[in-house]
Design a protein around this motif. Structure first.
Motif, mmCIF file in Angstrom:
data_model
loop_
_atom_site.group_PDB
_atom_site.id
_atom_site.type_symbol
_atom_site.label_atom_id
_atom_site.label_comp_id
_atom_site.label_asym_id
_atom_site.label_seq_id
_atom_site.Cartn_x
_atom_site.Cartn_y
_atom_site.Cartn_z
ATOM 1 N N ARG A 138 70.714 60.041 63.249
ATOM 2 C CA ARG A 138 69.772 59.650 62.416
ATOM 3 C C ARG A 138 70.180 58.105 61.832
ATOM 4 O O ARG A 138 71.252 57.720 62.278
ATOM 5 C CB ARG A 138 69.925 60.364 60.778
ATOM 6 N N ASN A 139 69.175 57.503 61.358
ATOM 7 C CA ASN A 139 69.225 56.195 60.835
ATOM 8 C C ASN A 139 69.936 55.073 62.113
ATOM 9 O O ASN A 139 69.249 55.031 63.157
ATOM 10 C CB ASN A 139 70.044 55.987 59.620
ATOM 11 N N THR A 140 70.857 54.185 61.895
ATOM 12 C CA THR A 140 71.311 53.318 62.838
ATOM 13 C C THR A 140 71.827 54.131 64.056
ATOM 14 O O THR A 140 71.545 53.625 65.220
ATOM 15 C CB THR A 140 72.720 52.733 61.930
ATOM 16 N N ALA A 141 72.757 55.229 63.905
ATOM 17 C CA ALA A 141 72.897 55.888 65.225
ATOM 18 C C ALA A 141 71.765 56.231 66.123
ATOM 19 O O ALA A 141 71.763 56.234 67.305
ATOM 20 C CB ALA A 141 73.756 57.408 64.774
ATOM 21 N N ALA A 142 70.607 56.601 65.438
ATOM 22 C CA ALA A 142 69.535 57.045 66.141
ATOM 23 C C ALA A 142 68.910 55.650 66.630
ATOM 24 O O ALA A 142 68.407 55.863 68.028
ATOM 25 C CB ALA A 142 68.331 57.534 65.249
ATOM 26 N N LEU A 143 68.833 54.618 65.968
ATOM 27 C CA LEU A 143 68.302 53.346 66.343
ATOM 28 C C LEU A 143 69.137 52.931 67.690
ATOM 29 O O LEU A 143 68.551 52.643 68.630
ATOM 30 C CB LEU A 143 68.369 52.393 65.432
ATOM 31 N N GLN A 199 54.362 53.505 62.969
ATOM 32 C CA GLN A 199 54.335 54.405 61.647
ATOM 33 C C GLN A 199 55.995 54.411 61.362
ATOM 34 O O GLN A 199 56.544 54.011 60.375
ATOM 35 C CB GLN A 199 53.970 55.627 61.341
ATOM 36 N N GLU A 200 56.637 54.783 62.345
ATOM 37 C CA GLU A 200 58.243 55.134 62.302
ATOM 38 C C GLU A 200 59.276 53.998 62.418
ATOM 39 O O GLU A 200 60.123 54.093 61.999
ATOM 40 C CB GLU A 200 58.497 56.259 63.251
ATOM 41 N N THR A 201 58.490 52.600 62.863
ATOM 42 C CA THR A 201 59.234 51.550 62.693
ATOM 43 C C THR A 201 58.804 50.456 61.731
ATOM 44 O O THR A 201 59.060 49.294 61.684
ATOM 45 C CB THR A 201 59.082 50.954 64.097
ATOM 46 N N ARG A 202 58.237 51.052 60.638
ATOM 47 C CA ARG A 202 57.815 50.225 59.630
ATOM 48 C C ARG A 202 59.105 49.773 58.560
ATOM 49 O O ARG A 202 59.260 48.638 58.130
ATOM 50 C CB ARG A 202 56.893 50.771 58.782
ATOM 51 N N ALA A 203 59.945 50.465 58.518
ATOM 52 C CA ALA A 203 60.989 50.574 57.617
ATOM 53 C C ALA A 203 62.298 50.409 58.369
ATOM 54 O O ALA A 203 62.398 50.863 59.550
ATOM 55 C CB ALA A 203 61.139 51.774 56.457
ATOM 56 N N PHE A 204 63.594 49.680 57.741
ATOM 57 C CA PHE A 204 64.736 49.499 58.321
ATOM 58 C C PHE A 204 65.419 50.896 58.138
ATOM 59 O O PHE A 204 65.185 51.679 57.280
ATOM 60 C CB PHE A 204 65.363 48.590 57.420
ATOM 61 N N LEU A 221 61.166 44.974 66.456
ATOM 62 C CA LEU A 221 61.392 43.625 66.747
ATOM 63 C C LEU A 221 62.023 43.234 68.140
ATOM 64 O O LEU A 221 61.977 42.234 68.732
ATOM 65 C CB LEU A 221 62.358 43.178 65.380
ATOM 66 N N THR A 222 62.877 44.063 68.453
ATOM 67 C CA THR A 222 63.634 44.103 69.662
ATOM 68 C C THR A 222 62.786 44.064 71.040
ATOM 69 O O THR A 222 62.613 43.360 71.825
ATOM 70 C CB THR A 222 64.853 44.905 69.921
ATOM 71 N N THR A 223 61.882 45.169 71.022
ATOM 72 C CA THR A 223 61.058 45.349 72.187
ATOM 73 C C THR A 223 59.586 45.531 71.269
ATOM 74 O O THR A 223 59.086 46.585 71.266
ATOM 75 C CB THR A 223 61.277 46.724 72.882
ATOM 76 N N PRO A 224 58.865 44.325 71.192
ATOM 77 C CA PRO A 224 57.427 44.431 70.545
ATOM 78 C C PRO A 224 56.385 45.330 71.365
ATOM 79 O O PRO A 224 56.453 45.345 72.687
ATOM 80 C CB PRO A 224 57.060 42.792 70.682
#
Length: 278
Positions: A134-139, A58-63, A70-73
């Motif tokens: 948040r966002n990219t930093a959290a990613l 659910q949390e990885t549906r959106a950019f 995608l990186t670790t299926p």
């Protein structure tokens, strides 16, 4: 005290083996997400991590978090989640008293929201490192903020607030630890490098078997057994490469000093197979 432990796998991800260990194959390998149920005679059901849950999808549906998937299926059936497996095993989610969080990557905190009465145990440094992200930093930190329960801060106990204790000479790679429950049964140590404030756990079960749960201090048992570092590409996700190598070396030394100590990396398929034969 008589502690019992049972290990489970809550999903797995795939990745080229050569990234996680030098001289490994570039063939895609499966990396299980192992978590532990520790049955304590006084404090009841305690978890060490939770593995994945369906919330990961659910949390990885959106950019941008879709890049994580995608990186670790990730592969997980609903019946593989910690809450489902524990319920089937006879442990209802409401009775889980504590969850130890090794660190805040999504494959370790995926099931936190399924245990409404649990208190969380982690290093303050680990939580403070991810709290503002948040966002990219959290990613980049492998952190999905919405996996945390909304009342997390009301339920957390920080390791730094527990008493320190000297470890016995057989564990001299690690001089001191944290007596997490004040009864010398479960001892936490910091395993920095992979993530800030990563928590490792020493304990002895009712059969006098010693365990050391090391989370992601390394990904494969060969790494600590032979002191083999990962591919340099892996440095991109480490909080501190120098600390990672130092932690790995300490675990390697500990293994040589204590060959009967069961060292459990979270994602090692060989370790998982051995645990299934217990």
């Amino acid at each position: 005290m008589s502690i019992k432990v049972k290990f489970f796998q809550a999903g797995y991800c795939t990745h080229p083996e050569a990234i996680v260990i030098r001289a490994g194959r570039w063939k895609t390998a499966n990396f299980p997400s192992i978590f532990a149920l520790i049955s304590h005679p006084k404090f009841g059901a305690i978890l060490f991590d939770t593995g994945y849950s369906e919330r990961f999808f659910q949390e990885t549906r959106a950019f941008p978090f879709s890049l994580y998937a995608l990186t670790t299926p990730v592969y997980l059936h609903s019946e593989d989640s910690a809450v489902h497996q524990l319920t089937k095993y006879g442990v209802s989610p409401e009775t889980v008293r504590y969850i130890m969080i090794s660190h805040f990557h999504a494959d370790h905190i995926g099931g936190l929201q399924d245990f409404p009465n649990a208190q969380f145990i982690c290093f303050r440094s680990a939580y403070e490192a991810v709290k503002p992200l948040r966002n990219t930093a959290a990613l980049k930190a492998g952190f999905l903020p919405r996996l945390l329960p909304p009342d997390f801060e009301q339920r957390v106990v920080f390791v730094e607030e527990t008493k320190t204790r000297l470890l016995s000479s057989e564990y001299r790679s690690f001089n001191t630890g944290f007596d997490l429950f004040g009864d010398n049964t479960l001892t936490g140590v910091e395993l920095p490098g992979h993530a800030i404030g990563q928590l490792g756990l020493f304990f002895t079960d009712a059969d006098h078997q010693d365990y050391f749960l090391i989370a992601d201090a390394c990904w494969l048992s060969r790494a600590y057994q032979e002191f083999i570092q990962p591919h340099p590409i892996a440095n991109l996700i480490f909080s501190n490469k120098r600390q990672y190598v130092d932690t790995l070396q300490k675990i390697h030394q500990l293994h040589k000093l204590n060959p009967n100590l069961k060292i459990i990396p979270t994602h090692c398929a060989d370790t998982w197979r051995l645990l299934n034969f217990q």
